[in-house]
Design an enzyme around this catalytic site. Structure first.
Site, PDB file in Angstrom:
ATOM      1  N   ARG A  55       0.842  -1.210   0.000  1.00  0.00           N
ATOM      2  CA  ARG A  55       0.000   0.000   0.000  1.00  0.00           C
ATOM      3  C   ARG A  55       0.871   1.251   0.000  1.00  0.00           C
ATOM      4  O   ARG A  55       0.558   2.247  -0.623  1.00  0.00           O
ATOM      5  CB  ARG A  55      -0.953   0.003   1.206  1.00  0.00           C
ATOM      6  CG  ARG A  55      -1.640   1.340   1.405  1.00  0.00           C
ATOM      7  CD  ARG A  55      -2.805   1.350   2.369  1.00  0.00           C
ATOM      8  NE  ARG A  55      -2.657   0.561   3.559  1.00  0.00           N
ATOM      9  CZ  ARG A  55      -1.852   0.847   4.597  1.00  0.00           C
ATOM     10  NH1 ARG A  55      -1.092   1.928   4.576  1.00  0.00           N
ATOM     11  NH2 ARG A  55      -1.799   0.046   5.646  1.00  0.00           N
ATOM     12  N   TYR A 107     -13.566  19.712 -15.732  1.00  0.00           N
ATOM     13  CA  TYR A 107     -14.108  18.351 -15.852  1.00  0.00           C
ATOM     14  C   TYR A 107     -15.149  18.141 -14.744  1.00  0.00           C
ATOM     15  O   TYR A 107     -14.858  18.370 -13.564  1.00  0.00           O
ATOM     16  CB  TYR A 107     -12.955  17.338 -15.730  1.00  0.00           C
ATOM     17  CG  TYR A 107     -13.432  15.923 -15.517  1.00  0.00           C
ATOM     18  CD1 TYR A 107     -14.228  15.296 -16.458  1.00  0.00           C
ATOM     19  CD2 TYR A 107     -13.110  15.226 -14.357  1.00  0.00           C
ATOM     20  CE1 TYR A 107     -14.692  14.013 -16.257  1.00  0.00           C
ATOM     21  CE2 TYR A 107     -13.561  13.946 -14.153  1.00  0.00           C
ATOM     22  CZ  TYR A 107     -14.358  13.348 -15.107  1.00  0.00           C
ATOM     23  OH  TYR A 107     -14.826  12.075 -14.891  1.00  0.00           O
ATOM     24  N   ASP A 179      -4.399  19.994 -15.307  1.00  0.00           N
ATOM     25  CA  ASP A 179      -4.872  18.661 -15.698  1.00  0.00           C
ATOM     26  C   ASP A 179      -4.299  18.374 -17.090  1.00  0.00           C
ATOM     27  O   ASP A 179      -4.665  19.032 -18.064  1.00  0.00           O
ATOM     28  CB  ASP A 179      -6.404  18.656 -15.720  1.00  0.00           C
ATOM     29  CG  ASP A 179      -6.989  17.286 -16.057  1.00  0.00           C
ATOM     30  OD1 ASP A 179      -6.277  16.468 -16.662  1.00  0.00           O
ATOM     31  OD2 ASP A 179      -8.161  17.048 -15.722  1.00  0.00           O
ATOM     32  N   LYS A 204      -6.769   7.431 -19.567  1.00  0.00           N
ATOM     33  CA  LYS A 204      -7.019   7.904 -20.940  1.00  0.00           C
ATOM     34  C   LYS A 204      -5.811   7.602 -21.834  1.00  0.00           C
ATOM     35  O   LYS A 204      -5.439   6.452 -21.962  1.00  0.00           O
ATOM     36  CB  LYS A 204      -7.375   9.380 -20.913  1.00  0.00           C
ATOM     37  CG  LYS A 204      -8.304   9.786 -19.770  1.00  0.00           C
ATOM     38  CD  LYS A 204      -9.663   9.127 -19.839  1.00  0.00           C
ATOM     39  CE  LYS A 204     -10.543   9.681 -18.713  1.00  0.00           C
ATOM     40  NZ  LYS A 204     -11.734   8.909 -18.467  1.00  0.00           N
TER      41      LYS A 204
HETATM   42  C1  LIG Z   1      -9.985  15.764 -18.261  1.00  0.00           C
HETATM   43  C2  LIG Z   1     -10.229  14.704 -17.227  1.00  0.00           C
HETATM   44  N1  LIG Z   1      -9.617  14.805 -16.041  1.00  0.00           N
HETATM   45  C3  LIG Z   1      -9.804  13.867 -15.078  1.00  0.00           C
HETATM   46  C4  LIG Z   1     -10.643  12.792 -15.270  1.00  0.00           C
HETATM   47  C5  LIG Z   1     -10.875  11.814 -14.138  1.00  0.00           C
HETATM   48  O1  LIG Z   1     -10.175  10.646 -14.330  1.00  0.00           O
HETATM   49  P1  LIG Z   1     -10.641   9.179 -13.815  1.00  0.00           P
HETATM   50  O2  LIG Z   1     -11.892   8.842 -14.558  1.00  0.00           O
HETATM   51  O3  LIG Z   1      -9.463   8.328 -14.130  1.00  0.00           O
HETATM   52  O4  LIG Z   1     -10.901   9.306 -12.349  1.00  0.00           O
HETATM   53  C6  LIG Z   1     -11.290  12.646 -16.496  1.00  0.00           C
HETATM   54  C7  LIG Z   1     -12.191  11.503 -16.723  1.00  0.00           C
HETATM   55  O5  LIG Z   1     -12.914  11.442 -17.680  1.00  0.00           O
HETATM   56  C8  LIG Z   1     -11.073  13.628 -17.490  1.00  0.00           C
HETATM   57  O6  LIG Z   1     -11.696  13.557 -18.690  1.00  0.00           O
END
Ligand SMILES: Cc1ncc(COP(=O)(O)O)c(C=O)c1O
Length: 380
Positions: A55, A107, A179, A204
């Site tokens: 962990r 997001y 991000d 992604k």
């Molecule tokens: C631009 C963006 N940031 C963060 C996230 C969050 O990521 P996760 O789904 O891996 O928690 C997403 C998810 O779609 C996203 O599109």
């Protein structure tokens, strides 16, 4: 043999080698998946190899962290079980009453974290249009601690001037965090523009195959929010499984080459849609008439694999197009080999500011002729 100490190399080389080396025990070329939850102490009671319990730290996770830190050009990285686990750990580091500046079209999951998970903290959050630097400056308060940035934004593909917002955050003595999910370090390197930390949903493009969930936080320098996020990861248990780390590392190896293909396909789709009479507007920073085109050309290497478009008409008109596609998959998420189409307002739900006639595309790795043929018949 390459490892994370290898001097600065090109992105394609780092993607294959950074953080990894042939396994000294077996000579295996791919990094092993270490499933062991616990590690042996030396006779002196110490942990000679630095690992005690999975962990808190795991060799496969460590390889991924070193790799991502090298790709981003950062000092250190932490790998998490999802993108939103990163956001949660980051925000957990704030004190009650601290102020966050975030993009108005951030997001939507991040809004859920701030408004849902941290409702009782409480936090003070200003959602602003970050393309308007005066609005960002006006939002700064004495208790501003965190400035969150997303560029291109999701799903409107707005472009934020990274250097300018980093400067505003620095003057406010706040930490700026970008991000990087849509761009990956291949297309945009926020540290070059003065941003303090970068977070990713590795689910992604970085993982790249729509088969694992993960996240990462990378820092340019030591700071208290990164250290607190480390504590959340180690003691809050937000770490990824060794198998997910391994899948992410496998995905990273081809990331620069996949990004080229995503970007080439997306530009061709954007140009096709822009010419189509059934389309009202295309949101893609690679198009010269995009309001952020100039800034994007300066701070991005290419314009990415994501775009959105508004169909002439209402929600129903957009839904009809999504219903007719045959090759595109109607699915959320992005960054994998399959092309996805999504009616964003539906997934964002009540209170969404996304236009109802908007569809978002994650352009995959299929042949461009087949993608355009599918859109052509869906728009007919
Ligand atoms: C631009 C963006 N940031 C963060 C996230 C969050 O990521 P996760 O789904 O891996 O928690 C997403 C998810 O779609 C996203 O599109």
């Amino acid at each position: 043999m390459a490892n994370s100490k290898t001097p600065i190399m090109k992105m394609e080389t780092l993607a294959v080698h950074a953080g990894r080396r042939s396994d000294p025990a077996t000579g295996a070329v791919t990094h092993p998946i270490h499933l062991s939850t616990t590690f042996e102490r030396g006779a002196d009671g110490q942990y000679p190899l630095g690992f005690s319990y999975s962990r808190e730290g795991n060799p496969t996770r460590q390889a991924l962290e070193k790799c991502l830190a090298a790709l981003e050009g950062g000092k250190e990285a932490l790998a998490f079980s999802s993108g939103l686990a990163v956001a949660t750990a980051l925000i957990q580091g704030l004190e009650p009453g601290d102020h966050i500046i975030a993009p108005e079209d951030v997001y939507y999951g991040l809004r859920q974290v701030i408004a849902g998970v941290f409702a009782k903290w409480p936090l003070d959050t200003s959602y602003v249009d970050m393309t308007d630097l005066a609005a960002v400056r006006a939002a700064v308060r004495p208790n501003t601690r965190l400035v969150l940035i997303e560029t291109p934004s999701n799903p409107l593909m707005k472009i934020v001037d990274l250097a300018a917002v980093a400067r505003i955050a620095r003057e406010a003595k706040a930490i700026s965090v970008c991000d990087g999910t849509f761009t990956t370090p291949v297309l945009q390197r926020p540290f070059d523009w003065g941003i303090d930390m970068v977070w990713h949903s590795t689910t992604k493009y970085i993982g790249g195959h729509s088969d694992m969930t993960g996240g990462a936080l990378i820092t340019r320098f030591d700071n208290y929010l990164f250290e607190r996020a480390r504590k959340s990861l180690m003691f809050g248990g937000a770490g990824p499984s060794p198998f997910d780390c391994w899948l992410t590392l496998r995905g990273v190896s081809t990331l620069p080459w996949r990004m080229r293909a995503h970007c080439g396909n997306a530009l061709a789709v954007a140009e096709f849609l822009q010419r189509h009479p059934a389309i009202e507007r295309v949101h893609y920073p690679g198009l010269p008439d995009h309001p952020g085109h100039e800034i994007a050309s300066r701070q991005m290497l290419a314009w990415g694999g994501m775009l959105s478009f508004q169909v002439r008409g209402d929600r129903q008109a957009a839904m009809k197009v999504a219903a007719r596609v045959q090759l595109f998959t109607r699915a959320t998420s992005l960054g994998g080999p399959h092309s996805f189409i999504e009616h964003r307002a539906s997934i964002e739900g009540l209170g969404t500011k996304t236009p109802q006639n908007l569809l978002r595309l994650s352009i995959g790795l299929e042949h461009i002729d087949d993608l355009i043929a599918d859109l052509l018949q869906a728009l007919a």
